[in-house]
Motif scaffolding. Structure first.
Motif, PDB file in Angstrom:
ATOM      1  N   GLY A 171      -7.070   4.272 -16.230  1.00  0.00           N
ATOM      2  CA  GLY A 171      -6.628   5.248 -15.244  1.00  0.00           C
ATOM      3  C   GLY A 171      -7.199   4.967 -13.868  1.00  0.00           C
ATOM      4  O   GLY A 171      -6.501   5.116 -12.852  1.00  0.00           O
ATOM      5  N   LEU A 172      -8.455   4.558 -13.816  1.00  0.00           N
ATOM      6  CA  LEU A 172      -9.067   4.205 -12.541  1.00  0.00           C
ATOM      7  C   LEU A 172      -8.345   3.027 -11.882  1.00  0.00           C
ATOM      8  O   LEU A 172      -8.059   3.048 -10.676  1.00  0.00           O
ATOM      9  CB  LEU A 172     -10.546   3.849 -12.732  1.00  0.00           C
ATOM     10  CG  LEU A 172     -11.498   4.952 -13.190  1.00  0.00           C
ATOM     11  CD1 LEU A 172     -12.906   4.385 -13.370  1.00  0.00           C
ATOM     12  CD2 LEU A 172     -11.522   6.098 -12.196  1.00  0.00           C
ATOM     13  N   ILE A 173      -8.046   2.026 -12.667  1.00  0.00           N
ATOM     14  CA  ILE A 173      -7.406   0.817 -12.132  1.00  0.00           C
ATOM     15  C   ILE A 173      -5.995   1.133 -11.625  1.00  0.00           C
ATOM     16  O   ILE A 173      -5.580   0.664 -10.553  1.00  0.00           O
ATOM     17  CB  ILE A 173      -7.377  -0.282 -13.206  1.00  0.00           C
ATOM     18  CG1 ILE A 173      -8.809  -0.753 -13.504  1.00  0.00           C
ATOM     19  CG2 ILE A 173      -6.516  -1.463 -12.745  1.00  0.00           C
ATOM     20  CD1 ILE A 173      -8.932  -1.678 -14.683  1.00  0.00           C
ATOM     21  N   ILE A 174      -5.243   1.938 -12.378  1.00  0.00           N
ATOM     22  CA  ILE A 174      -3.886   2.318 -11.952  1.00  0.00           C
ATOM     23  C   ILE A 174      -3.940   3.082 -10.630  1.00  0.00           C
ATOM     24  O   ILE A 174      -3.161   2.823  -9.699  1.00  0.00           O
ATOM     25  CB  ILE A 174      -3.197   3.168 -13.038  1.00  0.00           C
ATOM     26  CG1 ILE A 174      -2.929   2.316 -14.275  1.00  0.00           C
ATOM     27  CG2 ILE A 174      -1.891   3.762 -12.510  1.00  0.00           C
ATOM     28  CD1 ILE A 174      -2.419   3.121 -15.466  1.00  0.00           C
ATOM     29  N   THR A 175      -4.874   4.023 -10.530  1.00  0.00           N
ATOM     30  CA  THR A 175      -5.009   4.822  -9.311  1.00  0.00           C
ATOM     31  C   THR A 175      -5.407   3.945  -8.127  1.00  0.00           C
ATOM     32  O   THR A 175      -4.878   4.098  -7.014  1.00  0.00           O
ATOM     33  CB  THR A 175      -6.050   5.934  -9.512  1.00  0.00           C
ATOM     34  OG1 THR A 175      -5.733   6.694 -10.686  1.00  0.00           O
ATOM     35  CG2 THR A 175      -6.098   6.862  -8.320  1.00  0.00           C
ATOM     36  N   MET A 176      -6.345   3.030  -8.339  1.00  0.00           N
ATOM     37  CA  MET A 176      -6.769   2.125  -7.275  1.00  0.00           C
ATOM     38  C   MET A 176      -5.615   1.273  -6.761  1.00  0.00           C
ATOM     39  O   MET A 176      -5.426   1.126  -5.543  1.00  0.00           O
ATOM     40  CB  MET A 176      -7.880   1.204  -7.794  1.00  0.00           C
ATOM     41  CG  MET A 176      -9.229   1.849  -7.990  1.00  0.00           C
ATOM     42  SD  MET A 176     -10.384   0.728  -8.827  1.00  0.00           S
ATOM     43  CE  MET A 176     -10.385  -0.665  -7.718  1.00  0.00           C
ATOM     44  N   ALA A 177      -4.842   0.718  -7.685  1.00  0.00           N
ATOM     45  CA  ALA A 177      -3.743  -0.164  -7.294  1.00  0.00           C
ATOM     46  C   ALA A 177      -2.694   0.579  -6.472  1.00  0.00           C
ATOM     47  O   ALA A 177      -2.225   0.089  -5.428  1.00  0.00           O
ATOM     48  CB  ALA A 177      -3.101  -0.771  -8.537  1.00  0.00           C
ATOM     49  N   ALA A 178      -2.337   1.785  -6.908  1.00  0.00           N
ATOM     50  CA  ALA A 178      -1.344   2.583  -6.177  1.00  0.00           C
ATOM     51  C   ALA A 178      -1.859   2.950  -4.789  1.00  0.00           C
ATOM     52  O   ALA A 178      -1.111   2.924  -3.800  1.00  0.00           O
ATOM     53  CB  ALA A 178      -0.986   3.834  -6.971  1.00  0.00           C
TER      54      ALA A 178
END
Length: 346
Positions: free
Chosen positions: A119-126
């Motif tokens: 979830g952290l990685i998805i949020t960072m990428a967006a």
């Protein structure tokens, strides 16, 4: 006065304040609901502060032609001390960005069945992709997300008012001193306004129209107060058990049915996301003036550092950082109250 500009200010204001702690319910619990009926009075005080000081901050920014919150802080505190205040604000923005990122990861883990790290990685990428577009992306995202959040806030209050515990927000007593309850709206407003300056200062300078700024701040401040009150009423019906959840508003949303719950959870994430991109954007603008890196590289570095700090966890970060930053921000709010803008704004 241009109605479209008024709505853009209001939605950007609401979207910047309604972040991880607010949208998930943690901020409302920490600053208001745990004080019982005192929390209701505190929300009214906070709303007045958001309307008054939000407008005043943007008017001062327009009056001095501030390009960033550092220009505002130099105006408030003087050239030398204003730089140190801006350094502290960088620390605050970084800490809160980590809280926002952690909030996004907590939603994925607690409600979407995806691991916290993913979830952290998805949020960072967006966040990184959208910030490549700058301020336009922030205004556009808020203009889309905030109206839907307001709509679901209305749905939530209508559903809550039909429950047998709907009046608990009026009669529930608290176990805290009245002094701490009275301090909470000032701490909450000071903290959120000091953070919101990262976006509201350049926005006020860009619009530079007195009537539009005042109308936008009024609409935004009232919208924030309304959403605070609705969240407080809904959470009060489930106290004290609801306080055990990392995402209390997600638990409330379950009562609205599976379809509504998923939409509401997505909106909670979207509100977390709007505050994340606002804070990272403000932090990037300040660092860009001091280091020899591109905006894209700085954004990536900030997000990586936030990822490392977010390993501490959402609840721990929020309960530790927010009250501390709020206390320090009281001095900043005092100077906003006493300062006048330097030139008339048309």
């Amino acid at each position: 006065m241009k109605p479209v500009r008024v709505l853009q200010i209001a939605f950007t204001y609401i979207g910047t304040v309604v972040g991880a702690g607010f949208a998930t319910g943690q901020e409302i619990l920490q600053f208001f609901t745990r004080y019982g009926y005192w929390g209701t009075i505190s929300i009214g005080i906070a709303m007045i502060l958001f309307v008054w000081l939000g407008a005043k901050m943007m008017l001062i920014a327009a009056g001095i032609g501030a390009r960033s919150y550092e220009d505002l802080n130099k105006h408030l505190f003087g050239p030398r001390f204003g730089v140190w205040v801006s350094y502290f604000m960088m620390i605050v923005l970084f800490g809160v960005s980590a809280v926002m990122l952690a909030g996004g990861g907590a939603i994925f883990e607690e409600h979407f069945g995806i691991t916290y790290q993913t979830g952290l990685i998805i949020t960072m990428a967006a966040c990184y992709v959208l910030l490549l577009r700058g301020m336009n992306a922030i205004v556009t995202v808020n203009s889309v997300v905030v109206p839907f959040m307001l709509l679901f806030t209305i749905i939530l209050i209508l559903d809550t008012l039909m429950t047998s515990e709907a009046d608990r927000w009026v009669f529930t007593a608290d176990h805290f001193s009245p002094l701490s309850a009275w301090a909470s709206p000032f701490l909450y407003a000071a903290f959120n306004l000091s953070l919101a300056q990262a976006v509201l200062v350049p926005l006020g300078s860009k619009i530079n129209d007195r009537r539009t700024i005042i109308a936008g701040a009024c609409a935004g401040g009232v919208g924030i107060g309304f959403m605070l009150l609705v969240g407080h009423i809904a959470l009060s019906t489930q106290m004290p058990g609801i306080s055990q959840l990392a995402i209390p508003m997600g638990g409330i949303a379950k009562q609205l049915g599976p379809s509504i719950q998923w939409i509401y959870l997505f909106l909670i994430f979207a509100e977390i996301f709007t505050t994340l991109i606002s804070d990272v954007y403000g932090l990037t603008l300040q660092l860009e003036e001091r280091v020899g890196l591109s905006r894209q590289a700085l954004t990536g570095c900030i997000l990586i550092l936030c990822f490392l700090l977010s390993q501490i966890g959402f609840e721990v970060l929020l309960s530790t950082l927010y009250p501390m930053f709020g206390a320090v921000s009281l001095g900043w709010m005092y100077l906003i109250i006493r300062r006048r803008h330097d030139r008339p704004i048309p």
